[in-house]
Design a protein around this motif. Sequence first.
Motif, PDB file in Angstrom:
ATOM      1  N   LEU A   1     -12.654  -6.411  -6.526  1.00  0.00           N
ATOM      2  CA  LEU A   1     -11.607  -7.030  -5.706  1.00  0.00           C
ATOM      3  C   LEU A   1     -10.214  -6.794  -6.280  1.00  0.00           C
ATOM      4  CD1 LEU A   1     -13.375 -10.320  -4.608  1.00  0.00           C
ATOM      5  CD2 LEU A   1     -12.843  -8.334  -3.220  1.00  0.00           C
ATOM      6  N   GLY A   2     -10.116  -6.668  -7.604  1.00  0.00           N
ATOM      7  CA  GLY A   2      -8.823  -6.352  -8.222  1.00  0.00           C
ATOM      8  C   GLY A   2      -8.316  -4.997  -7.753  1.00  0.00           C
ATOM      9  N   VAL A   3      -9.218  -4.005  -7.722  1.00  0.00           N
ATOM     10  CA  VAL A   3      -8.828  -2.651  -7.292  1.00  0.00           C
ATOM     11  C   VAL A   3      -8.492  -2.637  -5.795  1.00  0.00           C
ATOM     12  CG1 VAL A   3      -9.635  -0.262  -7.058  1.00  0.00           C
ATOM     13  CG2 VAL A   3     -10.146  -1.544  -9.138  1.00  0.00           C
ATOM     14  N   ILE A   4      -9.291  -3.354  -4.980  1.00  0.00           N
ATOM     15  CA  ILE A   4      -9.028  -3.415  -3.527  1.00  0.00           C
ATOM     16  C   ILE A   4      -7.652  -4.032  -3.270  1.00  0.00           C
ATOM     17  CG2 ILE A   4      -9.721  -4.580  -1.375  1.00  0.00           C
ATOM     18  CD1 ILE A   4     -12.637  -4.172  -2.246  1.00  0.00           C
TER      19      ILE A   4
ATOM     20  N   PHE B   1      -5.081  -4.011  -5.206  1.00  0.00           N
ATOM     21  CA  PHE B   1      -4.080  -3.026  -5.623  1.00  0.00           C
ATOM     22  C   PHE B   1      -3.810  -2.019  -4.495  1.00  0.00           C
ATOM     23  CE2 PHE B   1      -3.336   1.206  -7.546  1.00  0.00           C
ATOM     24  CZ  PHE B   1      -2.176   0.960  -8.250  1.00  0.00           C
ATOM     25  N   VAL B   2      -4.871  -1.485  -3.906  1.00  0.00           N
ATOM     26  CA  VAL B   2      -4.729  -0.458  -2.857  1.00  0.00           C
ATOM     27  C   VAL B   2      -4.087  -1.055  -1.602  1.00  0.00           C
ATOM     28  CG1 VAL B   2      -6.014   1.110  -1.337  1.00  0.00           C
ATOM     29  CG2 VAL B   2      -6.647   0.913  -3.744  1.00  0.00           C
ATOM     30  N   VAL B   3      -4.544  -2.246  -1.194  1.00  0.00           N
ATOM     31  CA  VAL B   3      -4.011  -2.872   0.029  1.00  0.00           C
ATOM     32  C   VAL B   3      -2.531  -3.220  -0.136  1.00  0.00           C
ATOM     33  CG1 VAL B   3      -4.165  -4.908   1.529  1.00  0.00           C
ATOM     34  CG2 VAL B   3      -6.236  -3.734   0.806  1.00  0.00           C
ATOM     35  N   LEU B   4      -2.179  -3.790  -1.294  1.00  0.00           N
ATOM     36  CA  LEU B   4      -0.772  -4.155  -1.516  1.00  0.00           C
ATOM     37  C   LEU B   4       0.111  -2.905  -1.544  1.00  0.00           C
ATOM     38  CD1 LEU B   4      -0.886  -7.052  -4.164  1.00  0.00           C
ATOM     39  CD2 LEU B   4      -0.340  -7.207  -1.743  1.00  0.00           C
ATOM     40  N   ALA B   5      -0.390  -1.817  -2.152  1.00  0.00           N
ATOM     41  CA  ALA B   5       0.392  -0.569  -2.201  1.00  0.00           C
ATOM     42  C   ALA B   5       0.684  -0.081  -0.784  1.00  0.00           C
ATOM     43  CB  ALA B   5      -0.375   0.493  -2.980  1.00  0.00           C
ATOM     44  N   GLU B   6      -0.328  -0.166   0.076  1.00  0.00           N
ATOM     45  CA  GLU B   6      -0.169   0.303   1.460  1.00  0.00           C
ATOM     46  C   GLU B   6       0.847  -0.558   2.214  1.00  0.00           C
ATOM     47  OE1 GLU B   6      -2.847   0.544   5.488  1.00  0.00           O
ATOM     48  OE2 GLU B   6      -3.888   0.475   3.564  1.00  0.00           O
ATOM     49  N   LYS B   7       0.754  -1.874   2.045  1.00  0.00           N
ATOM     50  CA  LYS B   7       1.620  -2.782   2.804  1.00  0.00           C
ATOM     51  C   LYS B   7       3.065  -2.755   2.302  1.00  0.00           C
ATOM     52  CE  LYS B   7      -1.688  -4.517   5.354  1.00  0.00           C
ATOM     53  NZ  LYS B   7      -1.765  -4.255   6.801  1.00  0.00           N
ATOM     54  N   ILE B   8       3.242  -2.640   0.973  1.00  0.00           N
ATOM     55  CA  ILE B   8       4.605  -2.672   0.426  1.00  0.00           C
ATOM     56  C   ILE B   8       5.263  -1.300   0.560  1.00  0.00           C
ATOM     57  CG2 ILE B   8       6.007  -3.100  -1.647  1.00  0.00           C
ATOM     58  CD1 ILE B   8       3.730  -4.949  -2.634  1.00  0.00           C
ATOM     59  N   GLY B   9       4.482  -0.231   0.290  1.00  0.00           N
ATOM     60  CA  GLY B   9       5.052   1.125   0.296  1.00  0.00           C
ATOM     61  C   GLY B   9       5.356   1.634   1.694  1.00  0.00           C
ATOM     62  N   ASN B  10       4.450   1.338   2.635  1.00  0.00           N
ATOM     63  CA  ASN B  10       4.668   1.730   4.034  1.00  0.00           C
ATOM     64  C   ASN B  10       4.808   3.231   4.241  1.00  0.00           C
ATOM     65  OD1 ASN B  10       4.529   0.286   6.329  1.00  0.00           O
ATOM     66  ND2 ASN B  10       6.427  -0.853   5.958  1.00  0.00           N
ATOM     67  N   GLN B  11       4.152   4.045   3.393  1.00  0.00           N
ATOM     68  CA  GLN B  11       4.208   5.504   3.533  1.00  0.00           C
ATOM     69  C   GLN B  11       2.849   6.008   4.027  1.00  0.00           C
ATOM     70  OE1 GLN B  11       7.274   7.188   2.634  1.00  0.00           O
ATOM     71  NE2 GLN B  11       7.897   5.039   2.638  1.00  0.00           N
ATOM     72  N   GLY B  12       2.710   7.328   4.105  1.00  0.00           N
ATOM     73  CA  GLY B  12       1.496   7.897   4.688  1.00  0.00           C
ATOM     74  C   GLY B  12       0.268   7.830   3.802  1.00  0.00           C
ATOM     75  N   SER B  13       0.433   8.081   2.493  1.00  0.00           N
ATOM     76  CA  SER B  13      -0.745   8.149   1.616  1.00  0.00           C
ATOM     77  C   SER B  13      -0.587   7.183   0.449  1.00  0.00           C
ATOM     78  CB  SER B  13      -0.889   9.567   1.065  1.00  0.00           C
ATOM     79  OG  SER B  13       0.181   9.823   0.169  1.00  0.00           O
TER      80      SER B  13
ATOM     81  N   LEU C   1     -10.831 -13.182  -0.098  1.00  0.00           N
ATOM     82  CA  LEU C   1     -11.612 -12.341  -1.018  1.00  0.00           C
ATOM     83  C   LEU C   1     -10.989 -12.327  -2.413  1.00  0.00           C
ATOM     84  CD1 LEU C   1     -12.570  -9.295   1.244  1.00  0.00           C
ATOM     85  CD2 LEU C   1     -14.137 -10.916   0.178  1.00  0.00           C
ATOM     86  N   LEU C   2      -9.651 -12.218  -2.474  1.00  0.00           N
ATOM     87  CA  LEU C   2      -8.998 -12.209  -3.792  1.00  0.00           C
ATOM     88  C   LEU C   2      -9.222 -13.543  -4.495  1.00  0.00           C
ATOM     89  CD1 LEU C   2      -7.193 -10.738  -5.885  1.00  0.00           C
ATOM     90  CD2 LEU C   2      -5.357 -12.150  -5.014  1.00  0.00           C
ATOM     91  N   THR C   3      -9.172 -14.631  -3.735  1.00  0.00           N
ATOM     92  CA  THR C   3      -9.426 -15.949  -4.334  1.00  0.00           C
ATOM     93  C   THR C   3     -10.836 -15.991  -4.916  1.00  0.00           C
ATOM     94  OG1 THR C   3      -7.981 -16.904  -2.688  1.00  0.00           O
ATOM     95  CG2 THR C   3      -9.359 -18.435  -3.903  1.00  0.00           C
ATOM     96  N   ALA C   4     -11.792 -15.407  -4.183  1.00  0.00           N
ATOM     97  CA  ALA C   4     -13.163 -15.339  -4.710  1.00  0.00           C
ATOM     98  C   ALA C   4     -13.178 -14.552  -6.019  1.00  0.00           C
ATOM     99  CB  ALA C   4     -14.080 -14.683  -3.686  1.00  0.00           C
ATOM    100  N   GLY C   5     -12.372 -13.483  -6.095  1.00  0.00           N
ATOM    101  CA  GLY C   5     -12.290 -12.685  -7.322  1.00  0.00           C
ATOM    102  C   GLY C   5     -11.717 -13.480  -8.481  1.00  0.00           C
ATOM    103  N   VAL C   6     -10.653 -14.242  -8.206  1.00  0.00           N
ATOM    104  CA  VAL C   6     -10.036 -15.066  -9.261  1.00  0.00           C
ATOM    105  C   VAL C   6     -11.019 -16.146  -9.715  1.00  0.00           C
ATOM    106  CG1 VAL C   6      -8.169 -16.699  -9.766  1.00  0.00           C
ATOM    107  CG2 VAL C   6      -7.676 -14.613  -8.494  1.00  0.00           C
ATOM    108  N   LEU C   7     -11.709 -16.759  -8.745  1.00  0.00           N
ATOM    109  CA  LEU C   7     -12.700 -17.790  -9.093  1.00  0.00           C
ATOM    110  C   LEU C   7     -13.837 -17.187  -9.912  1.00  0.00           C
ATOM    111  CD1 LEU C   7     -12.927 -19.817  -5.754  1.00  0.00           C
ATOM    112  CD2 LEU C   7     -11.776 -20.487  -7.861  1.00  0.00           C
ATOM    113  N   ALA C   8     -14.212 -15.943  -9.589  1.00  0.00           N
ATOM    114  CA  ALA C   8     -15.271 -15.264 -10.348  1.00  0.00           C
ATOM    115  C   ALA C   8     -14.856 -15.117 -11.806  1.00  0.00           C
ATOM    116  CB  ALA C   8     -15.553 -13.895  -9.736  1.00  0.00           C
ATOM    117  N   ALA C   9     -13.586 -14.733 -12.026  1.00  0.00           N
ATOM    118  CA  ALA C   9     -13.095 -14.568 -13.400  1.00  0.00           C
ATOM    119  C   ALA C   9     -13.093 -15.908 -14.134  1.00  0.00           C
ATOM    120  CB  ALA C   9     -11.692 -13.971 -13.381  1.00  0.00           C
TER     121      ALA C   9
END
Lengths: 542, 71
Positions: free
Chosen positions: A232-235, A237-249, A364-372
């Motif tokens: 979930l940490g990696v997911i 990272f990827v989702v935030l990059a897409e939403k903040i960057g707003n570029q193609g790749s 899902l991220l909250t579940a990840g933090v709770l898991a840790a």
Amino acid sequence: MSQLLIICGYLALLLLLGLFASRLFRGTTQDYMLASHSIGPFLLLMSIFGTTMTAFALVGSTGESFKQGAGVYGMLASSSGIIHSLCFFVLGVKLWKLGRRNGYTTQIQFFRDRLDSDKIGLLLFPVLVGLVIPYLLIGVMASGTVINKVTAGIVVPATGELKDATFSEGTFPEFLEQGTNGFTGEDGSRGGVPKQVASLAICLVVLTYVFFGGMRGTAWANAFQTIVFMILGVITFVVLAEKIGNQGSLLANLREIAAHVPKEKLTRDHVFKLQFFTYMLIPLSVGMFPHLFQHWLTAKSASSFKLPVVAHPLFIMIVWAPCVLIGLWATSDLVNVPPPIAANQNAILPWMVRKFSSPELAGLLTAGVLAAIMSSLDSQFLCLGTMFTEDVAVHYLGKDRLSDRQVVLLARGFIVAIVALTYLFSLAEPRGVFTLGVWCFSGFSSLFPLVFAALYWPRLTKAGAYASVIAAISSWIYLFRDSGYAAEETYTVTFNLGGAEYHVMPVALMFAASATTLIVVSLATKPPGEATLRRFFPDRFA
Amino acid sequence: MSKFVWVLVVALIVLHQDNWFWSDTRLVFGFVPVALLYHMGISTGAAITWFLATKFCWPLDDARPAASPGG
């Protein structure tokens, strides 16, 4: 509401796993406390990694990097990669061998034998328990806060109106919902699950699988939760990059965001060099964590340690590097963190997830933090239950007076009592408990010379050990008081040499006091007896 | 060989304390700060070093000791 459903689903899944693991329980003390020494390399890696990584690995790393820049990875993560594995290799394997040969379950049993002193238990027991309790409180309180924040509504500043709340006012009793400034105040529940209710739910879930499954249930739950928070940490990272960057790749997104990060956050200029160096002593704390000692003893064979020793630094990198980058992104003008969030660095990651992603990802991220959080809580609850059972009850009542079944029953009783007490303590919301984390670690690190000398220095004496523990704790109390009881978050010990000012972490002074006292007093007192030396150093004193 | 591995461990700790990239503001691949990438290299170096340690300095044979306190 979808966040809450995802969290509930995750907790239900965890309970099912715990119940499955409990079906494998063999009914013996050895199985309840040490999984009958049957844990192989993969499960040992996952349970050790899950235990050493707390919520700080996800939420804290992002906040620290937001505050101090990219240097925090070197200060906290790569140093742990070197030192944690060093402890597993140099201490873990040797303690496992001695534990198997002599039937140890707890650290105190080892120290009683090695120092030929029953009373060392009376000194060490309160010290170890006293250092674990704040660590437990941090987990219980953090879990309540995380669930509340992610399910609460957002207050519209202009109107004071509450948007997107999970529950309406009046769903829970008034004392749970109302803060000092009412329902929508900073400490009100704001339509989320009240913190006290959320913490209680987490305590009950952890208690259930630890109570029924013992160490085997804990190891399985840890492995599952470690996989969850790594993925979930990696997911995130990827989702935030897409939403903040707003570029193609993904690469274009990463480059776009990085171009907006202030230059000074890309360096380590925010950290004093001697502070950076002395921070390396803090990961030595794993050498004296009682819950990690118990995990080490669960290993099936010596070779079970090889995978954890090698993979641990890489696992730390997989979790920490994305979180440090997310913290750097939060400093850019593409994100614009509002001042109230910026003032509380632990709120950075949950706030970014809420702002830039869907409620489902937030759940899902909250579940990840709770898991840790839970993968550390379970080991600590089990470990304290084991210590009270083995080091107090069984030791003073006499092993012959209790059947195996009675010892397991006793351990379960202690675990219930410890969970209940921890939860009650957490309701008092002790001031500044979150700043206690580094102080707990420093306390354990200051005891590292004792365990290292016990394994590698035959000349260590009973008096040297007593003096070392007293020096460690005295210096800890003195420095803790000097820091305003952890009120000063970035406290360092400052001294002048040749006109230059140096800043060191307090752990350096505690470690030096403990090690020096141990050596001087041991050399000044009578060496251990022949029988002890033959037992613990058979190669040298055969 | 075992001495060589322990030299590697000490070298790793010395490299961890580097001064070369302390104030470097460059981005590698356009998005990774040098200070971060350097220490990700240290993490990878740690894994390689510990792999060599488990190969050449393992303190025990892999046989399980005969199983089974109080001073």
